[in-house]
Design a protein around this motif. Sequence first.
Motif, PDB file in Angstrom:
ATOM      1  N   ARG A 101       6.412  -1.234   7.665  1.00 19.34           N
ATOM      2  CA  ARG A 101       6.041   0.129   7.292  1.00 19.34           C
ATOM      3  C   ARG A 101       7.313   0.908   6.975  1.00 19.34           C
ATOM      4  O   ARG A 101       8.309   0.817   7.701  1.00 19.34           O
TER       5      ARG A 101
ATOM      6  N   PRO B 103      -4.651  12.522   2.858  1.00 16.15           N
ATOM      7  CA  PRO B 103      -3.993  11.259   2.518  1.00 16.15           C
ATOM      8  C   PRO B 103      -4.629  10.608   1.300  1.00 16.15           C
ATOM      9  O   PRO B 103      -5.822  10.759   1.036  1.00 16.15           O
ATOM     10  N   SER B 104      -3.827   9.884   0.553  1.00 15.82           N
ATOM     11  CA  SER B 104      -4.270   9.200  -0.656  1.00 15.82           C
ATOM     12  C   SER B 104      -3.501   7.884  -0.729  1.00 15.82           C
ATOM     13  O   SER B 104      -2.270   7.881  -0.720  1.00 15.82           O
ATOM     14  N   ALA B 105      -4.201   6.743  -0.785  1.00 18.55           N
ATOM     15  CA  ALA B 105      -3.528   5.445  -0.737  1.00 18.55           C
ATOM     16  C   ALA B 105      -4.064   4.507  -1.797  1.00 18.55           C
ATOM     17  O   ALA B 105      -5.237   4.577  -2.176  1.00 18.55           O
ATOM     18  N   ARG B 106      -3.189   3.611  -2.273  1.00 18.90           N
ATOM     19  CA  ARG B 106      -3.549   2.587  -3.237  1.00 18.90           C
ATOM     20  C   ARG B 106      -2.486   1.489  -3.206  1.00 18.90           C
ATOM     21  O   ARG B 106      -1.403   1.666  -2.670  1.00 18.90           O
TER      22      ARG B 106
ATOM     23  N   CYS C  21       3.236   0.341   3.166  1.00 17.74           N
ATOM     24  CA  CYS C  21       2.848  -0.632   4.183  1.00 17.74           C
ATOM     25  C   CYS C  21       2.682  -1.999   3.529  1.00 17.74           C
ATOM     26  O   CYS C  21       1.783  -2.198   2.706  1.00 17.74           O
TER      27      CYS C  21
ATOM     28  N   ALA D 117       6.505   9.819   0.865  1.00 17.48           N
ATOM     29  CA  ALA D 117       5.524   8.741   0.795  1.00 17.48           C
ATOM     30  C   ALA D 117       5.720   7.770   1.948  1.00 17.48           C
ATOM     31  O   ALA D 117       6.745   7.788   2.647  1.00 17.48           O
TER      32      ALA D 117
ATOM     33  N   LYS E 137      -1.262   9.262  -8.484  1.00 16.24           N
ATOM     34  CA  LYS E 137      -0.126   9.095  -7.570  1.00 16.24           C
ATOM     35  C   LYS E 137       1.127   9.753  -8.115  1.00 16.24           C
ATOM     36  O   LYS E 137       1.920  10.338  -7.366  1.00 16.24           O
TER      37      LYS E 137
ATOM     38  N   CYS F 252       0.855  -1.179   0.000  1.00  9.58           N
ATOM     39  CA  CYS F 252       0.000   0.000   0.000  1.00  9.58           C
ATOM     40  C   CYS F 252       0.893   1.231   0.000  1.00  9.58           C
ATOM     41  O   CYS F 252       1.740   1.394   0.890  1.00  9.58           O
ATOM     42  N   LEU F 253       0.718   2.066  -1.002  1.00  5.96           N
ATOM     43  CA  LEU F 253       1.481   3.309  -1.144  1.00  5.96           C
ATOM     44  C   LEU F 253       0.603   4.476  -0.736  1.00  5.96           C
ATOM     45  O   LEU F 253      -0.474   4.677  -1.288  1.00  5.96           O
ATOM     46  N   ALA F 254       1.067   5.251   0.235  1.00  3.09           N
ATOM     47  CA  ALA F 254       0.329   6.433   0.692  1.00  3.09           C
ATOM     48  C   ALA F 254       1.077   7.691   0.272  1.00  3.09           C
ATOM     49  O   ALA F 254       2.284   7.815   0.480  1.00  3.09           O
ATOM     50  N   THR F 255       0.323   8.607  -0.342  1.00  2.00           N
ATOM     51  CA  THR F 255       0.862   9.897  -0.753  1.00  2.00           C
ATOM     52  C   THR F 255      -0.033  10.982  -0.162  1.00  2.00           C
ATOM     53  O   THR F 255      -0.887  10.709   0.677  1.00  2.00           O
TER      54      THR F 255
END
Length: 203
Positions: A90, A41-44, A79, A76, A66, A31-34
């Motif tokens: 993490r 927050p923005s995750a995918r 996880c 970034a 992203k 899971c990449l969070a930006t």
Amino acid sequence: MDSTAADPFARFEAWMAEAAASEPNDPNAVCLATSTPEGRPSARMVLLKGIDPRGFVFYTNLESRKGGELLANPFAALCFHWKSLQRSVRVEGAVERVSDAEADAYYASRARGSRIGAWASRQSRPLEGRFALEKAVAEYTMKFGISEIPRPEFWSGFRVLPERIEFWRDMPFRLHDRQVFHRVAGSGAAGASAAWRVEALYP
């Protein structure tokens, strides 16, 4: 003595090797969070495609959501979660673009259909219908024929340069084992040459 005790990269690679043997699908999924321009927050999910003494590498369309967020705010978090092993990792840190040579080499290793797909997909932007995507794939397939497919300028990779790496293991009664590696300020770039401070955390 555990050879990975002082080196978070060695420990990660050992855990990844175990995950590759036990996870049924995509042990390299992460899971990449930006962060959006508004600071939200923005995750995918993405796939980890490389790890070296500098950091963790993944690839994407630079014009995707992203890609735009990382170019605007180059920090970034990652996880990893391996359910079969009851483990998680993490990673937090700054982000840099990979070199053109690295991007070219990885792009060339992809299946031909995936290389065509990189040209055909306007990633993250509205799609009026599945036919539009299939039409774009057909057009690029005809365009390149049997010739080499060059890497699009808008497609490349990012490397997360870790400043903090936390290893989590499930333990009975939720008394989990947590160890976090902090890169020591002024010790050089993240990686094998960097110094790391290790501490345990309450679960």
